[in-house]
Design a protein around this motif. Structure first.
Motif, PDB file in Angstrom:
ATOM      1  N   ALA A  28      39.265  49.759  35.658  1.00 27.72           N
ATOM      2  CA  ALA A  28      37.858  49.633  36.032  1.00 27.72           C
ATOM      3  C   ALA A  28      37.486  50.624  37.128  1.00 27.72           C
ATOM      4  O   ALA A  28      36.445  51.291  37.065  1.00 27.72           O
ATOM      5  N   LEU A  29      38.344  50.743  38.129  1.00 31.27           N
ATOM      6  CA  LEU A  29      38.029  51.609  39.264  1.00 31.27           C
ATOM      7  C   LEU A  29      38.139  53.087  38.932  1.00 31.27           C
ATOM      8  O   LEU A  29      37.597  53.924  39.654  1.00 31.27           O
ATOM      9  N   SER A  30      38.813  53.399  37.838  1.00 27.33           N
ATOM     10  CA  SER A  30      38.948  54.802  37.443  1.00 27.33           C
ATOM     11  C   SER A  30      37.657  55.370  36.866  1.00 27.33           C
ATOM     12  O   SER A  30      37.518  56.584  36.732  1.00 27.33           O
ATOM     13  N   ALA A  31      36.700  54.496  36.552  1.00 23.82           N
ATOM     14  CA  ALA A  31      35.502  54.939  35.830  1.00 23.82           C
ATOM     15  C   ALA A  31      34.413  55.502  36.732  1.00 23.82           C
ATOM     16  O   ALA A  31      33.470  56.125  36.243  1.00 23.82           O
ATOM     17  N   GLY A  32      34.528  55.284  38.039  1.00 22.29           N
ATOM     18  CA  GLY A  32      33.484  55.818  38.905  1.00 22.29           C
ATOM     19  C   GLY A  32      33.243  54.951  40.130  1.00 22.29           C
ATOM     20  O   GLY A  32      34.065  54.102  40.494  1.00 22.29           O
ATOM     21  N   ASP A  33      32.101  55.154  40.754  1.00 18.27           N
ATOM     22  CA  ASP A  33      31.782  54.560  42.048  1.00 18.27           C
ATOM     23  C   ASP A  33      31.593  53.051  41.969  1.00 18.27           C
ATOM     24  O   ASP A  33      30.715  52.559  41.254  1.00 18.27           O
ATOM     25  N   VAL A  34      32.407  52.323  42.712  1.00 14.44           N
ATOM     26  CA  VAL A  34      32.272  50.875  42.858  1.00 14.44           C
ATOM     27  C   VAL A  34      32.167  50.576  44.348  1.00 14.44           C
ATOM     28  O   VAL A  34      32.974  51.061  45.138  1.00 14.44           O
ATOM     29  N   ALA A  35      31.179  49.798  44.724  1.00 19.29           N
ATOM     30  CA  ALA A  35      30.945  49.531  46.145  1.00 19.29           C
ATOM     31  C   ALA A  35      31.910  48.499  46.709  1.00 19.29           C
ATOM     32  O   ALA A  35      32.420  48.653  47.823  1.00 19.29           O
ATOM     33  N   SER A  36      32.134  47.420  45.941  1.00 18.29           N
ATOM     34  CA  SER A  36      32.964  46.350  46.476  1.00 18.29           C
ATOM     35  C   SER A  36      33.651  45.588  45.359  1.00 18.29           C
ATOM     36  O   SER A  36      33.233  45.626  44.195  1.00 18.29           O
ATOM     37  N   LEU A  37      34.715  44.890  45.754  1.00 13.91           N
ATOM     38  CA  LEU A  37      35.472  44.040  44.840  1.00 13.91           C
ATOM     39  C   LEU A  37      35.619  42.675  45.476  1.00 13.91           C
ATOM     40  O   LEU A  37      36.138  42.549  46.588  1.00 13.91           O
ATOM     41  N   LEU A  38      35.166  41.641  44.779  1.00 12.15           N
ATOM     42  CA  LEU A  38      35.328  40.265  45.222  1.00 12.15           C
ATOM     43  C   LEU A  38      36.532  39.673  44.500  1.00 12.15           C
ATOM     44  O   LEU A  38      36.542  39.586  43.269  1.00 12.15           O
ATOM     45  N   ILE A  39      37.547  39.280  45.263  1.00  9.26           N
ATOM     46  CA  ILE A  39      38.755  38.698  44.675  1.00  9.26           C
ATOM     47  C   ILE A  39      38.623  37.181  44.678  1.00  9.26           C
ATOM     48  O   ILE A  39      38.476  36.555  45.741  1.00  9.26           O
ATOM     49  N   ARG A  40      38.679  36.611  43.474  1.00 12.34           N
ATOM     50  CA  ARG A  40      38.587  35.163  43.306  1.00 12.34           C
ATOM     51  C   ARG A  40      39.967  34.597  42.966  1.00 12.34           C
ATOM     52  O   ARG A  40      40.789  35.274  42.358  1.00 12.34           O
ATOM     53  N   PHE A  41      40.163  33.336  43.303  1.00  7.25           N
ATOM     54  CA  PHE A  41      41.479  32.722  43.158  1.00  7.25           C
ATOM     55  C   PHE A  41      41.451  31.519  42.224  1.00  7.25           C
ATOM     56  O   PHE A  41      40.487  30.756  42.202  1.00  7.25           O
ATOM     57  N   ALA A  42      42.561  31.343  41.506  1.00  2.06           N
ATOM     58  CA  ALA A  42      42.690  30.188  40.619  1.00  2.06           C
ATOM     59  C   ALA A  42      43.114  28.938  41.376  1.00  2.06           C
ATOM     60  O   ALA A  42      42.848  27.818  40.940  1.00  2.06           O
ATOM     61  N   GLY A  43      43.790  29.124  42.501  1.00  2.00           N
ATOM     62  CA  GLY A  43      44.270  27.988  43.288  1.00  2.00           C
ATOM     63  C   GLY A  43      43.878  28.112  44.741  1.00  2.00           C
ATOM     64  O   GLY A  43      43.213  29.070  45.149  1.00  2.00           O
ATOM     65  N   ASP A  44      44.316  27.131  45.541  1.00  2.00           N
ATOM     66  CA  ASP A  44      43.918  27.120  46.951  1.00  2.00           C
ATOM     67  C   ASP A  44      45.102  27.228  47.905  1.00  2.00           C
ATOM     68  O   ASP A  44      45.000  26.850  49.077  1.00  2.00           O
ATOM     69  N   ASP A  45      46.227  27.758  47.412  1.00  2.00           N
ATOM     70  CA  ASP A  45      47.387  27.986  48.267  1.00  2.00           C
ATOM     71  C   ASP A  45      47.162  29.265  49.070  1.00  2.00           C
ATOM     72  O   ASP A  45      47.145  30.361  48.510  1.00  2.00           O
ATOM     73  N   PRO A  46      47.000  29.155  50.389  1.00  2.00           N
ATOM     74  CA  PRO A  46      46.683  30.358  51.183  1.00  2.00           C
ATOM     75  C   PRO A  46      47.734  31.455  51.057  1.00  2.00           C
ATOM     76  O   PRO A  46      47.384  32.639  51.014  1.00  2.00           O
ATOM     77  N   ARG A  47      49.006  31.081  51.019  1.00  2.00           N
ATOM     78  CA  ARG A  47      50.044  32.107  50.934  1.00  2.00           C
ATOM     79  C   ARG A  47      49.980  32.840  49.604  1.00  2.00           C
ATOM     80  O   ARG A  47      50.099  34.069  49.549  1.00  2.00           O
ATOM     81  N   ARG A  48      49.820  32.093  48.531  1.00  2.00           N
ATOM     82  CA  ARG A  48      49.708  32.730  47.214  1.00  2.00           C
ATOM     83  C   ARG A  48      48.483  33.629  47.155  1.00  2.00           C
ATOM     84  O   ARG A  48      48.546  34.746  46.637  1.00  2.00           O
ATOM     85  N   ASN A  49      47.384  33.144  47.683  1.00  2.00           N
ATOM     86  CA  ASN A  49      46.163  33.939  47.641  1.00  2.00           C
ATOM     87  C   ASN A  49      46.261  35.189  48.510  1.00  2.00           C
ATOM     88  O   ASN A  49      45.738  36.251  48.158  1.00  2.00           O
TER      89      ASN A  49
END
Length: 203
Positions: A28-49
């Motif tokens: 996705a990032l190879s295609a051109g200008d991206v301002a930001s990336l929001l990383i979403r998580f499947a779980g709520d384990d802070p260490r894993r995330n």
């Protein structure tokens, strides 16, 4: 709207493993200008995330993409992300602003009412994110915000076909998620098309 074309933001699916998602992100990032990336998580384990963010953030940041963590300022800080995205305009947002601003980005989403959006702006959010299954209602909300407020507005496009209408309504940024990752042509092709649509919306 400014004379510049609105910029593109991406959001990941809810992730349980960062490394497995790396090929799709790199494409996705190879295609051109991206301002930001929001990383979403499947779980709520802070260490894993935190591990997920550490796996993905450098790939984005080396391209000048701001990396935001969904819902966890603490994970954002520990994993050296660029900020956090908070749902709602309540105490969690206020606490995130106190913890992260001004050195890091704090954004607000899940804003169902106009009053919620205004409260988020007053609380110091660096952007507001609007999302609505009804494109007409979403475009109307974006236009209202863009006309009255200076805080940047992100509009989530559920489909590539919604990119141009939302940009035309006055969004500073348009966010894509599933429309990129599920595109049969691959993420790079989807991002490239989105960027063309945004450039076409320049006024």
């Amino acid at each position: 709207m400014s004379e510049d074309a609105p910029r593109l933001c991406l959001a990941t699916p809810p992730l349980a493993d960062g490394r497995e998602f790396l090929p799709a992100l790199a494409s996705a990032l190879s295609a051109g200008d991206v301002a930001s990336l929001l990383i979403r998580f499947a779980g709520d384990d802070p260490r894993r995330n935190e591990e997920i963010v550490r796996a993905l953030a450098p790939v984005a940041q080396e391209k000048g993409v701001a990396v935001l963590v969904d819902g966890s300022p603490a994970v954002a800080l520990r994993a050296k992300a660029d900020g956090a995205h908070i749902e709602g305009a309540g105490d969690e947002l206020t606490e995130a602003v106190e913890k992260l601003s001004p050195g890091s980005i704090v954004g607000a989403g899940g804003l169902k009412l106009r009053d919620d959006a205004m409260r988020a702006g007053e609380a110091g959010a660096d952007y507001v994110l609007f999302d609505d299954a009804d494109l007409e209602a979403l475009a109307e909300r974006v236009g209202w915000w863009a006309e009255l407020f200076n805080t940047p507005c992100i509009a989530r496009a559920a489909r590539l076909a919604e990119v141009a209408p939302l940009a035309g309504a006055g969004a500073d940024f348009v966010m894509l998620d599933d429309a990129v990752w599920s595109d049969a042509r691959g993420p790079a092709a989807a991002v490239a098309e989105a960027l063309k649509l945004l450039q076409g919306a320049k006024t």
